[in-house]
Design a protein around this motif. Sequence first.
Motif, PDB file in Angstrom:
ATOM      1  N   GLY A   1     -14.927  36.680  18.650  1.00 31.63           N
ATOM      2  CA  GLY A   1     -16.229  36.214  18.188  1.00 31.63           C
ATOM      3  C   GLY A   1     -17.294  36.534  19.211  1.00 31.63           C
ATOM      4  O   GLY A   1     -17.006  36.668  20.410  1.00 31.63           O
ATOM      5  N   ILE A   2     -18.517  36.689  18.732  1.00 28.80           N
ATOM      6  CA  ILE A   2     -19.636  36.917  19.639  1.00 28.80           C
ATOM      7  C   ILE A   2     -20.890  36.302  19.031  1.00 28.80           C
ATOM      8  O   ILE A   2     -21.137  36.392  17.830  1.00 28.80           O
ATOM      9  CB  ILE A   2     -19.843  38.415  19.945  1.00 28.80           C
ATOM     10  CG1 ILE A   2     -20.961  38.613  20.982  1.00 28.80           C
ATOM     11  CG2 ILE A   2     -20.096  39.225  18.689  1.00 28.80           C
ATOM     12  CD1 ILE A   2     -20.987  40.000  21.597  1.00 28.80           C
ATOM     13  N   LEU A   3     -21.663  35.650  19.878  1.00 28.07           N
ATOM     14  CA  LEU A   3     -22.918  35.003  19.481  1.00 28.07           C
ATOM     15  C   LEU A   3     -24.063  35.607  20.265  1.00 28.07           C
ATOM     16  O   LEU A   3     -24.006  35.707  21.487  1.00 28.07           O
ATOM     17  CB  LEU A   3     -22.839  33.493  19.752  1.00 28.07           C
ATOM     18  CG  LEU A   3     -24.168  32.724  19.657  1.00 28.07           C
ATOM     19  CD1 LEU A   3     -24.703  32.745  18.223  1.00 28.07           C
ATOM     20  CD2 LEU A   3     -23.982  31.283  20.143  1.00 28.07           C
TER      21      LEU A   3
ATOM     22  N   ARG B   1     -15.616  37.771  14.279  1.00 28.59           N
ATOM     23  CA  ARG B   1     -16.910  37.461  13.654  1.00 28.59           C
ATOM     24  C   ARG B   1     -18.056  37.590  14.656  1.00 28.59           C
ATOM     25  O   ARG B   1     -17.886  37.323  15.845  1.00 28.59           O
ATOM     26  CB  ARG B   1     -16.897  36.051  13.062  1.00 28.59           C
ATOM     27  CG  ARG B   1     -15.964  35.915  11.868  1.00 28.59           C
ATOM     28  CD  ARG B   1     -16.092  34.567  11.195  1.00 28.59           C
ATOM     29  NE  ARG B   1     -15.414  34.561   9.902  1.00 28.59           N
ATOM     30  CZ  ARG B   1     -15.705  33.715   8.925  1.00 28.59           C
ATOM     31  NH1 ARG B   1     -16.644  32.793   9.089  1.00 28.59           N
ATOM     32  NH2 ARG B   1     -15.062  33.770   7.768  1.00 28.59           N
ATOM     33  N   ILE B   2     -19.220  37.980  14.130  1.00 25.40           N
ATOM     34  CA  ILE B   2     -20.430  38.103  14.920  1.00 25.40           C
ATOM     35  C   ILE B   2     -21.526  37.268  14.270  1.00 25.40           C
ATOM     36  O   ILE B   2     -21.679  37.272  13.043  1.00 25.40           O
ATOM     37  CB  ILE B   2     -20.873  39.585  15.048  1.00 25.40           C
ATOM     38  CG1 ILE B   2     -22.171  39.709  15.867  1.00 25.40           C
ATOM     39  CG2 ILE B   2     -21.030  40.244  13.692  1.00 25.40           C
ATOM     40  CD1 ILE B   2     -22.547  41.149  16.177  1.00 25.40           C
ATOM     41  N   VAL B   3     -22.260  36.528  15.091  1.00 23.97           N
ATOM     42  CA  VAL B   3     -23.403  35.742  14.638  1.00 23.97           C
ATOM     43  C   VAL B   3     -24.605  36.141  15.479  1.00 23.97           C
ATOM     44  O   VAL B   3     -24.520  36.167  16.709  1.00 23.97           O
ATOM     45  CB  VAL B   3     -23.144  34.226  14.765  1.00 23.97           C
ATOM     46  CG1 VAL B   3     -24.419  33.433  14.466  1.00 23.97           C
ATOM     47  CG2 VAL B   3     -22.026  33.794  13.833  1.00 23.97           C
ATOM     48  N   VAL B   4     -25.708  36.462  14.806  1.00 19.57           N
ATOM     49  CA  VAL B   4     -26.943  36.836  15.499  1.00 19.57           C
ATOM     50  C   VAL B   4     -28.054  35.908  15.039  1.00 19.57           C
ATOM     51  O   VAL B   4     -28.336  35.809  13.842  1.00 19.57           O
ATOM     52  CB  VAL B   4     -27.337  38.299  15.214  1.00 19.57           C
ATOM     53  CG1 VAL B   4     -28.607  38.663  15.996  1.00 19.57           C
ATOM     54  CG2 VAL B   4     -26.202  39.243  15.573  1.00 19.57           C
ATOM     55  N   MET B   5     -28.663  35.219  16.003  1.00 16.61           N
ATOM     56  CA  MET B   5     -29.784  34.332  15.724  1.00 16.61           C
ATOM     57  C   MET B   5     -31.041  34.951  16.326  1.00 16.61           C
ATOM     58  O   MET B   5     -31.143  35.105  17.541  1.00 16.61           O
ATOM     59  CB  MET B   5     -29.516  32.939  16.301  1.00 16.61           C
ATOM     60  CG  MET B   5     -30.603  31.938  15.991  1.00 16.61           C
ATOM     61  SD  MET B   5     -29.974  30.233  15.962  1.00 16.61           S
ATOM     62  CE  MET B   5     -28.912  30.213  17.401  1.00 16.61           C
ATOM     63  N   SER B   6     -31.969  35.340  15.465  1.00 12.02           N
ATOM     64  CA  SER B   6     -33.205  35.961  15.923  1.00 12.02           C
ATOM     65  C   SER B   6     -34.384  35.040  15.634  1.00 12.02           C
ATOM     66  O   SER B   6     -34.255  34.071  14.882  1.00 12.02           O
ATOM     67  CB  SER B   6     -33.396  37.326  15.262  1.00 12.02           C
ATOM     68  OG  SER B   6     -33.381  37.201  13.860  1.00 12.02           O
TER      69      SER B   6
ATOM     70  N   GLU C   1     -36.441  41.575  15.426  1.00 16.63           N
ATOM     71  CA  GLU C   1     -35.033  41.370  15.781  1.00 16.63           C
ATOM     72  C   GLU C   1     -34.175  41.269  14.523  1.00 16.63           C
ATOM     73  O   GLU C   1     -33.076  41.839  14.457  1.00 16.63           O
ATOM     74  CB  GLU C   1     -34.874  40.084  16.587  1.00 16.63           C
ATOM     75  CG  GLU C   1     -35.525  40.094  17.945  1.00 16.63           C
ATOM     76  CD  GLU C   1     -35.522  38.714  18.589  1.00 16.63           C
ATOM     77  OE1 GLU C   1     -35.598  38.652  19.826  1.00 16.63           O
ATOM     78  OE2 GLU C   1     -35.476  37.697  17.860  1.00 16.63           O
ATOM     79  N   ASP C   2     -34.662  40.538  13.530  1.00 19.12           N
ATOM     80  CA  ASP C   2     -33.885  40.343  12.313  1.00 19.12           C
ATOM     81  C   ASP C   2     -33.685  41.659  11.580  1.00 19.12           C
ATOM     82  O   ASP C   2     -32.601  41.933  11.035  1.00 19.12           O
ATOM     83  CB  ASP C   2     -34.590  39.323  11.415  1.00 19.12           C
ATOM     84  CG  ASP C   2     -33.781  38.990  10.179  1.00 19.12           C
ATOM     85  OD1 ASP C   2     -32.613  38.580  10.320  1.00 19.12           O
ATOM     86  OD2 ASP C   2     -34.306  39.159   9.059  1.00 19.12           O
TER      87      ASP C   2
ATOM     88  N   VAL D   1     -30.556  33.387  11.013  1.00 24.19           N
ATOM     89  CA  VAL D   1     -29.159  33.663  11.364  1.00 24.19           C
ATOM     90  C   VAL D   1     -28.536  34.623  10.363  1.00 24.19           C
ATOM     91  O   VAL D   1     -28.635  34.421   9.150  1.00 24.19           O
ATOM     92  CB  VAL D   1     -28.341  32.355  11.432  1.00 24.19           C
ATOM     93  CG1 VAL D   1     -26.847  32.647  11.451  1.00 24.19           C
ATOM     94  CG2 VAL D   1     -28.732  31.556  12.662  1.00 24.19           C
ATOM     95  N   ARG D   2     -27.900  35.666  10.908  1.00 23.59           N
ATOM     96  CA  ARG D   2     -27.070  36.569  10.106  1.00 23.59           C
ATOM     97  C   ARG D   2     -25.680  36.607  10.741  1.00 23.59           C
ATOM     98  O   ARG D   2     -25.559  36.532  11.971  1.00 23.59           O
ATOM     99  CB  ARG D   2     -27.658  37.982  10.061  1.00 23.59           C
ATOM    100  CG  ARG D   2     -28.956  38.083   9.276  1.00 23.59           C
ATOM    101  CD  ARG D   2     -29.472  39.514   9.217  1.00 23.59           C
ATOM    102  NE  ARG D   2     -30.792  39.565   8.626  1.00 23.59           N
ATOM    103  CZ  ARG D   2     -31.034  39.768   7.326  1.00 23.59           C
ATOM    104  NH1 ARG D   2     -30.009  39.946   6.498  1.00 23.59           N
ATOM    105  NH2 ARG D   2     -32.268  39.802   6.854  1.00 23.59           N
TER     106      ARG D   2
END
Length: 325
Positions: free
Chosen positions: A105-107, A245-250, A255-256, A312-313
């Motif tokens: 996982g990576i955030l 899983r990867i979660v990206v919060m912009s 960024e999004d 969040v994506r």
Amino acid sequence: MDAAERHVPVMLERVVALLAPALARPGAVLVDATLGLGGHSEAFLTRFPEVRLIGFDRDPNALRLAGERLARYQSKDEQRLTLVHAVYDELPRALADLGVPAIDGILFDLGVSSMQLDEADRGFAYSQDAPLDMRMDPTRGITAAEIVNTYSAADLARILFQYGEEKFARRIADRIVRERAAEPFTNTARLSDLVRDAIPQAGKRTGGHPAKRTFQALRIEVNGELDVLRRALPAALGALALHGRIVVMSYHSLEDRITKQAFAPGTKSDVPDDLPVIPAGHEPYLKLLTRGAERPTAEEVAVNPRAASARVRAAERIREKGLVA
């Protein structure tokens, strides 16, 4: 204040829920690519007792404070936490150095951290007078003052428009160049006042503080944020183990958009659309876990106003890229 008192993690429960299925196995490896003050990492280390966490941050002060906050998860018998002083696009090198072949996982929690906003002398906040710095890593790189005092009017206008989506970019840039000829810019208050004066009165009625977009643009340029993100996301996707899983919060549309574009190729087959059957091993290797970009609830924004612009994506690797799963 210590790190826990200074930092309220944004969309914590949703982030945990999105990453949780990838962290169920013993020894799962989670990367917090933007450690900050360690709020998200603390939750993961607490709720998943067998997870190993690798925390990246370019800010040495953030690493120190997060290290103090998370120290209880380290012991002579159990090394669950590794802190890395690096920008997150250095992920492949860092994982290789640590002997980690893949991650579960990576955030990414992008943008400027609460600590950096709250420390007036860092120069991120347009509402406080401070040296015009804006470096996330204060030990290296170009400062905002150097950009403001040396870039041409055309280059200043370009970054204000591209990175700040500032409609009055050229007016502001021309005013900066004119004013710096008399005296170089050294502090945030003077720049903030100039931006406010350069924008027509009608342009100040919406969108918050008039200098908000200019300061965002300068911060992005100083830290190379968008270029770093463009390099980091493919590297992170490439490092994911099967079912990782990867979660990206912009926090803004630029960024999004980059995140959406980075995810898109993996959600499609890599064969022509007109083939009647997709050959084994050529199916999409990513599955989106969110419908578009998810936003915080009204209740969370009421408690933590800094969550208001969060998006969040998330995605999951569903097969090994180039191989039959």
